[in-house]
Motif scaffolding. Structure first.
Motif, PDB file in Angstrom:
ATOM      1  N   ASP A 150       0.840  -1.196   0.000  1.00 30.84           N
ATOM      2  CA  ASP A 150       0.000   0.000   0.000  1.00 30.84           C
ATOM      3  C   ASP A 150       0.874   1.244   0.000  1.00 30.84           C
ATOM      4  O   ASP A 150       1.686   1.441   0.898  1.00 30.84           O
ATOM      5  CB  ASP A 150      -0.897  -0.021   1.241  1.00 30.84           C
ATOM      6  CG  ASP A 150      -1.977   1.065   1.187  1.00 30.84           C
ATOM      7  OD1 ASP A 150      -1.739   2.111   0.560  1.00 30.84           O
ATOM      8  OD2 ASP A 150      -3.048   0.862   1.779  1.00 30.84           O
ATOM      9  N   ASP A 152       0.071   4.937   0.057  1.00 30.07           N
ATOM     10  CA  ASP A 152      -0.873   6.053   0.190  1.00 30.07           C
ATOM     11  C   ASP A 152      -2.165   5.786  -0.577  1.00 30.07           C
ATOM     12  O   ASP A 152      -2.669   6.639  -1.314  1.00 30.07           O
ATOM     13  CB  ASP A 152      -0.242   7.369  -0.287  1.00 30.07           C
ATOM     14  CG  ASP A 152      -1.117   8.582   0.022  1.00 30.07           C
ATOM     15  OD1 ASP A 152      -1.807   8.561   1.054  1.00 30.07           O
ATOM     16  OD2 ASP A 152      -1.109   9.531  -0.785  1.00 30.07           O
ATOM     17  N   GLY A 153      -2.699   4.583  -0.412  1.00 29.74           N
ATOM     18  CA  GLY A 153      -3.958   4.248  -1.064  1.00 29.74           C
ATOM     19  C   GLY A 153      -3.811   3.551  -2.396  1.00 29.74           C
ATOM     20  O   GLY A 153      -4.793   3.032  -2.943  1.00 29.74           O
ATOM     21  N   ILE A 154      -2.601   3.521  -2.940  1.00 32.65           N
ATOM     22  CA  ILE A 154      -2.333   2.757  -4.158  1.00 32.65           C
ATOM     23  C   ILE A 154      -1.879   1.365  -3.719  1.00 32.65           C
ATOM     24  O   ILE A 154      -0.815   1.223  -3.115  1.00 32.65           O
ATOM     25  CB  ILE A 154      -1.245   3.414  -5.017  1.00 32.65           C
ATOM     26  CG1 ILE A 154      -1.637   4.855  -5.373  1.00 32.65           C
ATOM     27  CG2 ILE A 154      -1.006   2.600  -6.294  1.00 32.65           C
ATOM     28  CD1 ILE A 154      -0.512   5.625  -6.061  1.00 32.65           C
ATOM     29  N   LYS A 164      -5.285  -1.202  -7.103  1.00 29.70           N
ATOM     30  CA  LYS A 164      -6.457  -0.528  -6.559  1.00 29.70           C
ATOM     31  C   LYS A 164      -6.054   0.841  -6.041  1.00 29.70           C
ATOM     32  O   LYS A 164      -4.973   0.995  -5.462  1.00 29.70           O
ATOM     33  CB  LYS A 164      -7.094  -1.345  -5.435  1.00 29.70           C
ATOM     34  CG  LYS A 164      -7.800  -2.613  -5.898  1.00 29.70           C
ATOM     35  CD  LYS A 164      -8.515  -3.305  -4.744  1.00 29.70           C
ATOM     36  CE  LYS A 164      -9.265  -4.535  -5.242  1.00 29.70           C
ATOM     37  NZ  LYS A 164      -9.981  -5.216  -4.127  1.00 29.70           N
ATOM     38  N   VAL A 165      -6.930   1.814  -6.247  1.00 36.39           N
ATOM     39  CA  VAL A 165      -6.706   3.160  -5.733  1.00 36.39           C
ATOM     40  C   VAL A 165      -7.866   3.502  -4.813  1.00 36.39           C
ATOM     41  O   VAL A 165      -9.020   3.554  -5.253  1.00 36.39           O
ATOM     42  CB  VAL A 165      -6.605   4.196  -6.873  1.00 36.39           C
ATOM     43  CG1 VAL A 165      -6.414   5.595  -6.302  1.00 36.39           C
ATOM     44  CG2 VAL A 165      -5.449   3.845  -7.807  1.00 36.39           C
ATOM     45  N   ASP A 166      -7.540   3.664  -3.536  1.00 38.49           N
ATOM     46  CA  ASP A 166      -8.570   3.918  -2.515  1.00 38.49           C
ATOM     47  C   ASP A 166      -9.683   2.885  -2.572  1.00 38.49           C
ATOM     48  O   ASP A 166     -10.876   3.206  -2.480  1.00 38.49           O
ATOM     49  CB  ASP A 166      -9.148   5.328  -2.687  1.00 38.49           C
ATOM     50  CG  ASP A 166      -8.108   6.409  -2.367  1.00 38.49           C
ATOM     51  OD1 ASP A 166      -7.193   6.133  -1.578  1.00 38.49           O
ATOM     52  OD2 ASP A 166      -8.227   7.509  -2.923  1.00 38.49           O
ATOM     53  N   GLY A 167      -9.288   1.626  -2.762  1.00 40.58           N
ATOM     54  CA  GLY A 167     -10.237   0.516  -2.740  1.00 40.58           C
ATOM     55  C   GLY A 167     -10.899   0.193  -4.064  1.00 40.58           C
ATOM     56  O   GLY A 167     -11.579  -0.827  -4.177  1.00 40.58           O
ATOM     57  N   LYS A 168     -10.720   1.029  -5.073  1.00 41.15           N
ATOM     58  CA  LYS A 168     -11.329   0.781  -6.373  1.00 41.15           C
ATOM     59  C   LYS A 168     -10.287   0.268  -7.362  1.00 41.15           C
ATOM     60  O   LYS A 168      -9.216   0.858  -7.513  1.00 41.15           O
ATOM     61  CB  LYS A 168     -11.964   2.062  -6.917  1.00 41.15           C
ATOM     62  CG  LYS A 168     -13.118   2.572  -6.066  1.00 41.15           C
ATOM     63  CD  LYS A 168     -13.736   3.817  -6.670  1.00 41.15           C
ATOM     64  CE  LYS A 168     -14.909   4.318  -5.820  1.00 41.15           C
ATOM     65  NZ  LYS A 168     -15.508   5.552  -6.395  1.00 41.15           N
ATOM     66  N   GLN A 169     -10.616  -0.862  -8.023  1.00 42.31           N
ATOM     67  CA  GLN A 169      -9.666  -1.448  -8.961  1.00 42.31           C
ATOM     68  C   GLN A 169      -9.508  -0.583 -10.208  1.00 42.31           C
ATOM     69  O   GLN A 169     -10.485  -0.058 -10.741  1.00 42.31           O
ATOM     70  CB  GLN A 169     -10.102  -2.856  -9.361  1.00 42.31           C
ATOM     71  CG  GLN A 169      -9.074  -3.589 -10.213  1.00 42.31           C
ATOM     72  CD  GLN A 169      -9.280  -5.084 -10.213  1.00 42.31           C
ATOM     73  OE1 GLN A 169      -9.671  -5.669  -9.223  1.00 42.31           O
ATOM     74  NE2 GLN A 169      -9.003  -5.720 -11.352  1.00 42.31           N
ATOM     75  N   LYS A 225      -6.029  11.562  -8.231  1.00 43.46           N
ATOM     76  CA  LYS A 225      -5.291  12.465  -7.346  1.00 43.46           C
ATOM     77  C   LYS A 225      -3.943  11.870  -6.902  1.00 43.46           C
ATOM     78  O   LYS A 225      -3.003  12.596  -6.583  1.00 43.46           O
ATOM     79  CB  LYS A 225      -6.127  12.812  -6.127  1.00 43.46           C
ATOM     80  CG  LYS A 225      -7.366  13.644  -6.443  1.00 43.46           C
ATOM     81  CD  LYS A 225      -8.149  13.965  -5.175  1.00 43.46           C
ATOM     82  CE  LYS A 225      -9.383  14.804  -5.495  1.00 43.46           C
ATOM     83  NZ  LYS A 225     -10.163  15.120  -4.263  1.00 43.46           N
ATOM     84  N   LYS A 226      -3.881  10.527  -6.871  1.00 45.57           N
ATOM     85  CA  LYS A 226      -2.639   9.867  -6.452  1.00 45.57           C
ATOM     86  C   LYS A 226      -1.551   9.965  -7.519  1.00 45.57           C
ATOM     87  O   LYS A 226      -0.384   9.683  -7.266  1.00 45.57           O
ATOM     88  CB  LYS A 226      -2.903   8.383  -6.140  1.00 45.57           C
ATOM     89  CG  LYS A 226      -4.014   8.144  -5.135  1.00 45.57           C
ATOM     90  CD  LYS A 226      -3.699   8.699  -3.761  1.00 45.57           C
ATOM     91  CE  LYS A 226      -4.816   8.370  -2.784  1.00 45.57           C
ATOM     92  NZ  LYS A 226      -4.568   8.909  -1.439  1.00 45.57           N
TER      93      LYS A 226
END
Length: 243
Positions: A150, A152-154, A164-169, A225-226
């Protein structure tokens, strides 16, 4: 060689994911034997619990059931011998077993197989061999875990090769995935375009290095944003950095 005297049985269990410490219970009525084995195990990075007889072994086992990863169990002990301890543990645990046995003790080996012993090591052998075998068995029997990283959310799943980015694939092409993974694996390191080409494209690409810029642009867009974490290093290439 101090392993000549007695038979020893090795019980081992696989740790829960996330645990770093490996705990081993040594069961032997001879204090000198326990100390010798303990010294070698501690020197190899293990934590050690001790019991001087079969009854104490069961007590320590039940008190630390979720912590103990491996048990070295002497066969001939006062109060309760190793076979009895083995039977009782078998009623609640299917822990694989290695028995350390003297050469030619066929009856003991047959008896052990009936109780569920998985493997034997013949004595004499060195303490280093014991440690090496324990390490090999723990590694071989450890269930495969998904390697998730992980940033920072990636989140990168190396087994499933997904992002996945913030839980979304996020759907990525093969090269996009490989490029992103390479940047993440080298977090905070400035990577030149040539180095990226040589590593990610494996020398298969002979065109313009601007293809990297194109892939980076797509990856940034998909990360949303990532994508800001992928920085352009003027005159060099790119760097992944979380500030």
């Amino acid at each position: 060689n101090f392993f000549h005297k007695k038979n020893i049985i090795v019980f081992y269990n696989v740790k829960n994911a996330g645990d770093d410490e490996v705990n081993i219970l040594i069961v032997d009525d001879e204090a000198r034997m326990r100390k010798l084995v303990k010294d070698f195990l501690i020197a190899s990075g293990y934590s050690v619990l001790e019991a001087e007889d079969g009854e104490k072994a069961l007590e320590v086992f039940h008190e630390n059931k979720n912590k103990i990863d491996l048990i070295l169990l002497d066969v001939m002990m006062p109060k309760l011998d190793g076979w009895s301890v083995l039977r009782q543990i078998r009623q609640e645990s299917n822990v694989p077993i290695i028995m350390l046995t003297a050469r030619g003790e066929e009856q003991d080996e047959l008896f052990g197989f009936e109780l569920g012993v998985d493997e034997y090591i013949s004595k004499p052998f060195s303490p280093k061999i014991l440690v090496a075998r324990v390490e090999a068995i723990l590694k071989r029997t450890k269930p495969e875990e998904k390697e998730l990283k992980d940033y920072d959310g990636i989140v990168i799943d190396n087994e499933g090769r997904t992002v996945k980015v913030d839980g979304k694939q996020v759907e990525m092409s093969f090269r996009e995935y490989e490029l992103l993974k390479y940047l993440l694996d080298n977090e905070n390191i400035a990577l030149s375009r040539d180095k990226i080409l040589n590593t990610v494209w494996n020398y298969d690409y002979y065109g313009d290095s601007r293809t990297i810029d194109s892939h980076i642009k797509k990856i940034r867009h998909k990360l949303g944003k990532k994508g800001k974490h992928i920085q352009t290093i003027r005159g060099i290439g790119y760097k992944f950095e979380i500030k």
